[in-house]
Design a protein around this motif. Structure first.
Motif, mmCIF file in Angstrom:
data_model
loop_
_atom_site.group_PDB
_atom_site.id
_atom_site.type_symbol
_atom_site.label_atom_id
_atom_site.label_comp_id
_atom_site.label_asym_id
_atom_site.label_seq_id
_atom_site.Cartn_x
_atom_site.Cartn_y
_atom_site.Cartn_z
ATOM 1 N N UNK A 86 0.835 -1.203 0.000
ATOM 2 C CA UNK A 86 0.000 0.000 0.000
ATOM 3 C C UNK A 86 0.873 1.258 0.000
ATOM 4 N N UNK A 87 1.868 1.278 0.886
ATOM 5 C CA UNK A 87 2.778 2.424 0.924
ATOM 6 C C UNK A 87 3.504 2.591 -0.392
ATOM 7 N N UNK A 88 3.879 1.483 -1.003
ATOM 8 C CA UNK A 88 4.588 1.529 -2.279
ATOM 9 C C UNK A 88 3.731 2.180 -3.361
ATOM 10 N N UNK A 89 2.448 1.878 -3.355
ATOM 11 C CA UNK A 89 1.551 2.444 -4.365
ATOM 12 C C UNK A 89 1.225 3.906 -4.094
ATOM 13 N N UNK A 90 1.011 4.249 -2.828
ATOM 14 C CA UNK A 90 0.569 5.618 -2.526
ATOM 15 C C UNK A 90 1.727 6.596 -2.387
ATOM 16 N N UNK A 91 2.855 6.109 -1.887
ATOM 17 C CA UNK A 91 3.994 6.988 -1.627
ATOM 18 C C UNK A 91 5.191 6.473 -2.433
ATOM 19 N N UNK A 92 5.318 6.918 -3.671
ATOM 20 C CA UNK A 92 6.315 6.320 -4.585
ATOM 21 C C UNK A 92 7.761 6.686 -4.297
ATOM 22 N N UNK A 93 8.011 7.628 -3.381
ATOM 23 C CA UNK A 93 9.397 7.971 -3.081
ATOM 24 C C UNK A 93 10.142 6.754 -2.538
ATOM 25 N N UNK A 94 11.401 6.641 -2.879
ATOM 26 C CA UNK A 94 12.227 5.472 -2.566
ATOM 27 C C UNK A 94 11.458 4.175 -2.880
ATOM 28 N N UNK A 95 11.333 3.847 -4.149
ATOM 29 C CA UNK A 95 10.622 2.614 -4.527
ATOM 30 C C UNK A 95 11.259 1.382 -3.890
ATOM 31 N N UNK A 96 10.410 0.482 -3.434
ATOM 32 C CA UNK A 96 10.884 -0.750 -2.816
ATOM 33 C C UNK A 96 10.819 -1.943 -3.765
ATOM 34 N N UNK A 97 10.144 -1.762 -4.891
ATOM 35 C CA UNK A 97 10.082 -2.800 -5.910
ATOM 36 C C UNK A 97 10.660 -2.248 -7.214
ATOM 37 N N UNK A 98 11.636 -2.927 -7.776
ATOM 38 C CA UNK A 98 12.262 -2.430 -9.005
ATOM 39 C C UNK A 98 11.366 -2.653 -10.219
ATOM 40 N N UNK A 99 11.660 -1.931 -11.291
ATOM 41 C CA UNK A 99 10.897 -2.107 -12.531
ATOM 42 C C UNK A 99 11.281 -3.400 -13.243
ATOM 43 N N UNK A 100 12.532 -3.820 -13.087
ATOM 44 C CA UNK A 100 12.977 -5.069 -13.693
ATOM 45 C C UNK A 100 12.162 -6.230 -13.130
ATOM 46 N N UNK A 101 11.478 -6.967 -13.997
ATOM 47 C CA UNK A 101 10.552 -7.993 -13.524
ATOM 48 C C UNK A 101 11.257 -9.142 -12.816
#
Length: 227
Positions: A86-101
């Motif tokens: 939830x935090x990752x979706x709402x607060x995108x600063x310092x992403x915890x999941x990389x774009x690389x699948x």
């Protein structure tokens, strides 16, 4: 970073409220995530040893009666993985999941192993039940067995992954879940990390990160003086 709700006088309550317990590794994951994202929050203590998780008011926040729970305005989220995503979706600063699948899947796998295959075996409710079946020495061996099994799997999974942290040189979701589990393994259950050099390397690196140190059990407002 956290502020102790008991010390707030004449101030507006923080937007975010985290219902937490100092020794809960699940709560520690969320504290790390909040710190990494630079989010201020109000720390609401739920003393598990005093059974405060069974309070009817807390049950409204988390029907399964575990910590952590997060309140963000009119949104209530329970469970550390759900809260973190939830935090990752709402607060995108310092992403915890990389774009690389591939790397994203690896981070989710590490989080799943910790959350599903290791931590439940050291849950307070489980340990209390085990105490009714075994003596203290056998209980410790029981917990150590399952932590060791999980750590062995993680060591194999990550042994060829280069970088300072779990999945590289960026602090990501895997680190958020791994750090509290190693903390608990070492401090509470006497796990020898020399058997897991890849995990130990990442764990040593976490000691240099303020967001991780501020989330440690001894840094929490409800940490008991006698602990």
């Amino acid at each position: 970073m956290a502020s102790d709700s008991k010390e707030i006088v004449g101030a507006e309550p923080a937007k975010l409220k985290l219902y937490s317990y100092w020794r809960s590794s699940c709560s520690q994951r969320v504290r790390i995530a909040l710190n990494l994202k630079g989010l201020d929050y109000e720390y609401k203590t739920v003393n598990l040893l005093k059974d405060e998780q069974f309070d009817p008011e807390f049950e409204k926040l988390n029907p399964i009666k575990y910590v952590p729970s997060l309140v963000d305005g009119d949104v209530v989220v329970a469970d550390s993985l759900a809260i973190t995503l939830y935090l990752e979706d709402k607060y995108p600063q310092h992403p915890l999941l990389p774009k690389d699948l591939k790397k994203k899947a690896l981070n989710l796998q590490v989080a799943s192993i910790v959350g599903s295959s290791i931590q439940p075996y050291q849950n307070l409710f489980i340990l209390k039940f085990i105490e009714t079946k075994f003596d203290a020495d056998e209980k410790l061996k029981w917990v150590q067995h399952f932590i060791g099994k999980g750590f062995s799997a993680l060591e194999k999974l990550l042994k060829d992954v280069p970088g300072k942290y779990a999945t590289g040189d960026e602090v990501l979701l895997a680190d958020v879940f791994l750090a509290p589990q190693i903390d608990a393994g070492v401090v509470r259950f006497g796990i020898d990390m020399t058997e897991y050099p890849r995990l130990a390397r990442a764990y040593a690196a976490y000691s240099e990160l303020p967001a991780f140190q501020a989330a440690r059990p001894e840094s929490q407002p409800d940490y008991p003086a006698s602990a």
